[in-house]
Design a protein around this motif. Structure first.
Motif, PDB file in Angstrom:
ATOM      1  N   GLN A 211      -7.958  -6.691   8.317  1.00 33.00           N
ATOM      2  CA  GLN A 211      -8.650  -5.428   8.633  1.00 33.00           C
ATOM      3  C   GLN A 211      -7.674  -4.402   9.214  1.00 33.00           C
ATOM      4  O   GLN A 211      -7.700  -3.222   8.849  1.00 33.00           O
ATOM      5  N   ALA A 212      -6.817  -4.869  10.121  1.00 39.53           N
ATOM      6  CA  ALA A 212      -5.835  -3.954  10.716  1.00 39.53           C
ATOM      7  C   ALA A 212      -4.878  -3.437   9.646  1.00 39.53           C
ATOM      8  O   ALA A 212      -4.536  -2.243   9.616  1.00 39.53           O
ATOM      9  N   LEU A 213      -4.471  -4.330   8.758  1.00 41.66           N
ATOM     10  CA  LEU A 213      -3.567  -3.926   7.675  1.00 41.66           C
ATOM     11  C   LEU A 213      -4.246  -2.900   6.764  1.00 41.66           C
ATOM     12  O   LEU A 213      -3.633  -1.895   6.371  1.00 41.66           O
ATOM     13  N   ALA A 214      -5.510  -3.129   6.449  1.00 40.48           N
ATOM     14  CA  ALA A 214      -6.238  -2.180   5.597  1.00 40.48           C
ATOM     15  C   ALA A 214      -6.272  -0.803   6.267  1.00 40.48           C
ATOM     16  O   ALA A 214      -6.090   0.228   5.605  1.00 40.48           O
ATOM     17  N   GLY A 215      -6.471  -0.791   7.585  1.00 36.01           N
ATOM     18  CA  GLY A 215      -6.482   0.477   8.320  1.00 36.01           C
ATOM     19  C   GLY A 215      -5.140   1.193   8.206  1.00 36.01           C
ATOM     20  O   GLY A 215      -5.092   2.406   7.955  1.00 36.01           O
ATOM     21  N   ARG A 216      -4.054   0.448   8.366  1.00 35.05           N
ATOM     22  CA  ARG A 216      -2.720   1.077   8.268  1.00 35.05           C
ATOM     23  C   ARG A 216      -2.473   1.613   6.863  1.00 35.05           C
ATOM     24  O   ARG A 216      -1.902   2.693   6.695  1.00 35.05           O
ATOM     25  N   ILE A 217      -2.906   0.862   5.844  1.00 39.19           N
ATOM     26  CA  ILE A 217      -2.683   1.338   4.470  1.00 39.19           C
ATOM     27  C   ILE A 217      -3.507   2.607   4.221  1.00 39.19           C
ATOM     28  O   ILE A 217      -3.006   3.574   3.634  1.00 39.19           O
ATOM     29  N   ARG A 218      -4.744   2.601   4.724  1.00 39.72           N
ATOM     30  CA  ARG A 218      -5.583   3.799   4.559  1.00 39.72           C
ATOM     31  C   ARG A 218      -4.961   5.001   5.276  1.00 39.72           C
ATOM     32  O   ARG A 218      -5.098   6.140   4.831  1.00 39.72           O
ATOM     33  N   ASN A 219      -4.285   4.730   6.406  1.00 36.45           N
ATOM     34  CA  ASN A 219      -3.636   5.814   7.167  1.00 36.45           C
ATOM     35  C   ASN A 219      -2.280   6.205   6.602  1.00 36.45           C
ATOM     36  O   ASN A 219      -1.534   6.936   7.239  1.00 36.45           O
ATOM     37  N   ARG A 220      -1.969   5.655   5.439  1.00 34.10           N
ATOM     38  CA  ARG A 220      -0.719   5.996   4.731  1.00 34.10           C
ATOM     39  C   ARG A 220       0.515   5.543   5.490  1.00 34.10           C
ATOM     40  O   ARG A 220       1.580   6.130   5.340  1.00 34.10           O
ATOM     41  N   ASP A 221       0.409   4.504   6.304  1.00 30.68           N
ATOM     42  CA  ASP A 221       1.622   3.884   6.862  1.00 30.68           C
ATOM     43  C   ASP A 221       2.444   3.326   5.713  1.00 30.68           C
ATOM     44  O   ASP A 221       1.896   3.048   4.650  1.00 30.68           O
ATOM     45  N   ASP A 222       3.704   3.087   5.952  1.00 35.61           N
ATOM     46  CA  ASP A 222       4.537   2.482   4.920  1.00 35.61           C
ATOM     47  C   ASP A 222       3.964   1.105   4.545  1.00 35.61           C
ATOM     48  O   ASP A 222       3.810   0.233   5.406  1.00 35.61           O
ATOM     49  N   LEU A 223       3.647   0.922   3.275  1.00 34.71           N
ATOM     50  CA  LEU A 223       2.927  -0.282   2.865  1.00 34.71           C
ATOM     51  C   LEU A 223       3.762  -1.542   3.075  1.00 34.71           C
ATOM     52  O   LEU A 223       3.269  -2.557   3.571  1.00 34.71           O
ATOM     53  N   PHE A 224       5.058  -1.463   2.743  1.00 34.52           N
ATOM     54  CA  PHE A 224       5.885  -2.673   2.863  1.00 34.52           C
ATOM     55  C   PHE A 224       6.018  -3.098   4.321  1.00 34.52           C
ATOM     56  O   PHE A 224       5.936  -4.269   4.649  1.00 34.52           O
ATOM     57  N   ARG A 225       6.214  -2.092   5.205  1.00 31.63           N
ATOM     58  CA  ARG A 225       6.348  -2.421   6.624  1.00 31.63           C
ATOM     59  C   ARG A 225       5.028  -2.974   7.165  1.00 31.63           C
ATOM     60  O   ARG A 225       5.014  -3.954   7.914  1.00 31.63           O
TER      61      ARG A 225
END
Ligand code: AMP
Length: 282
Positions: A211-225
């Motif tokens: 869930q936390a990872l999905a949030g970061r991806i939605r927020n356009r954080d660097d996907l690989f990191r």
């Protein structure tokens, strides 16, 4: 006495389905390996939304287990399963023997590409999906059901079987259903009963990390990191991580950012002797 019609042969199941079809009734199939939980019952209920008749197959399929896996100790709880299916209002159980499904001389497998070769579960269970696809192909053609309800819990399996049913013109519609979870987020699974109390307490972490990872991806954080951080958290917590990946939700191809299409996060990790898999949409 099980309180529900139990068919042990293909011919008995086919005769029942033929009768229902003659009466103009649609028939749904819910394939399972038994040890039923609320997630399985949700599949039955979904089937009932689409059809008058729902058959549940219970078959612990040997061809989808590798020799070192848990085929022998996989939980078998037939009477309890039937009681749950009676309560759910299912119409029949297909409960074949291994000999009924794989008679002497059986020598055929379905060869799979595409989502079955995505480098996810197939990397860790190289013969698993051909076993799954073979048994699903048989169940679909044996039952002649109008549709089958499959859980998103086994996401790669859902994609593999949906692809196969279309590619081989099996004449059956695949109806997907979202994953049923415990209150703490752990995906329901027949294998959860293997977990010790300590392992059970740790297990919901997989869902929280996704869930936390999905949030970061939605927020356009660097996907690989973001993916690497999530992998690190799971490993630090004491899991043996097979994979945690963000993939294209339909093709399961690699993605580099949200711009590549809808994303699904998929995880497989072991705690002690138990292997857990889960996935969520981004
Ligand atoms: P299994 O008996 O575990 O092989 O699963 C039979 C079917 O139930 C498959 O389509 C699974 O994806 C589905 N299923 C298993 N667990 C769940 C769950 N927690 N929620 C929804 N469907 C599930």
């Amino acid at each position: 006495m099980t309180g529900i019609a139990v068919f042990e042969t293909v011919s008995a199941m086919r005769a029942a389905v033929a009768g229902w079809h003659v009466a103009g009734e649609k028939v749904g199939l819910v394939p399972t390996m038994g040890a039923l939980h609320e997630g399985h019952i949700a599949l039955v209920k979904e089937g009932q939304r689409h059809a008058r008749r729902v058959i549940v197959s219970i078959f612990v399929n040997p061809t989808q287990f590798a020799p070192h896996e848990d085929f022998k100790k996989y939980p078998r709880t037939f009477d309890d399963d039937c009681a749950k299916l009676v309560a759910a209002g299912a119409d029949a159980v297909f409960f074949p023997s291994v000999e009924e499904m794989y008679p002497a001389g059986f020598a055929t497998r379905v060869l799979l590409l595409g989502p079955a070769a995505a480098g996810l579960d197939d990397r860790f269970r190289p013969t698993h999906f051909e076993g799954v696809a073979t048994i699903c192909c048989k169940l679909f053609t044996q039952s002649r059901a109008d549709f089958a309800v499959l859980g998103e819990k086994d996401y790669q399996q859902l994609k593999v079987v949906t692809r196969m049913a279309a590619d081989l013109d099996l004449g059956i519609r695949i109806v997907p259903l979202p994953t049923f979870r415990e209150r703490d987020g752990l995906a329901m699974s027949s294998r959860n009963r293997y977990l010790s109390p300590e392992e059970r307490a740790l297990a919901p972490m997989l869902h929280r990390v996704m869930q936390a990872l999905a949030g970061r991806i939605r927020n356009r954080d660097d996907l690989f990191r973001a993916v690497a951080d999530a992998q690190g958290e799971i490993i630090s917590a004491g899991f043996e991580l097979d994979y945690l990946e963000a993939r294209h939700a339909e093709t399961l191809a690699h993605v580099t950012s949200l711009a590549d299409g809808p994303i699904r996060i998929l995880v497989a990790a072991r705690i002690g002797a138990t292997r857990l898999i889960d996935n969520i949409a981004v």
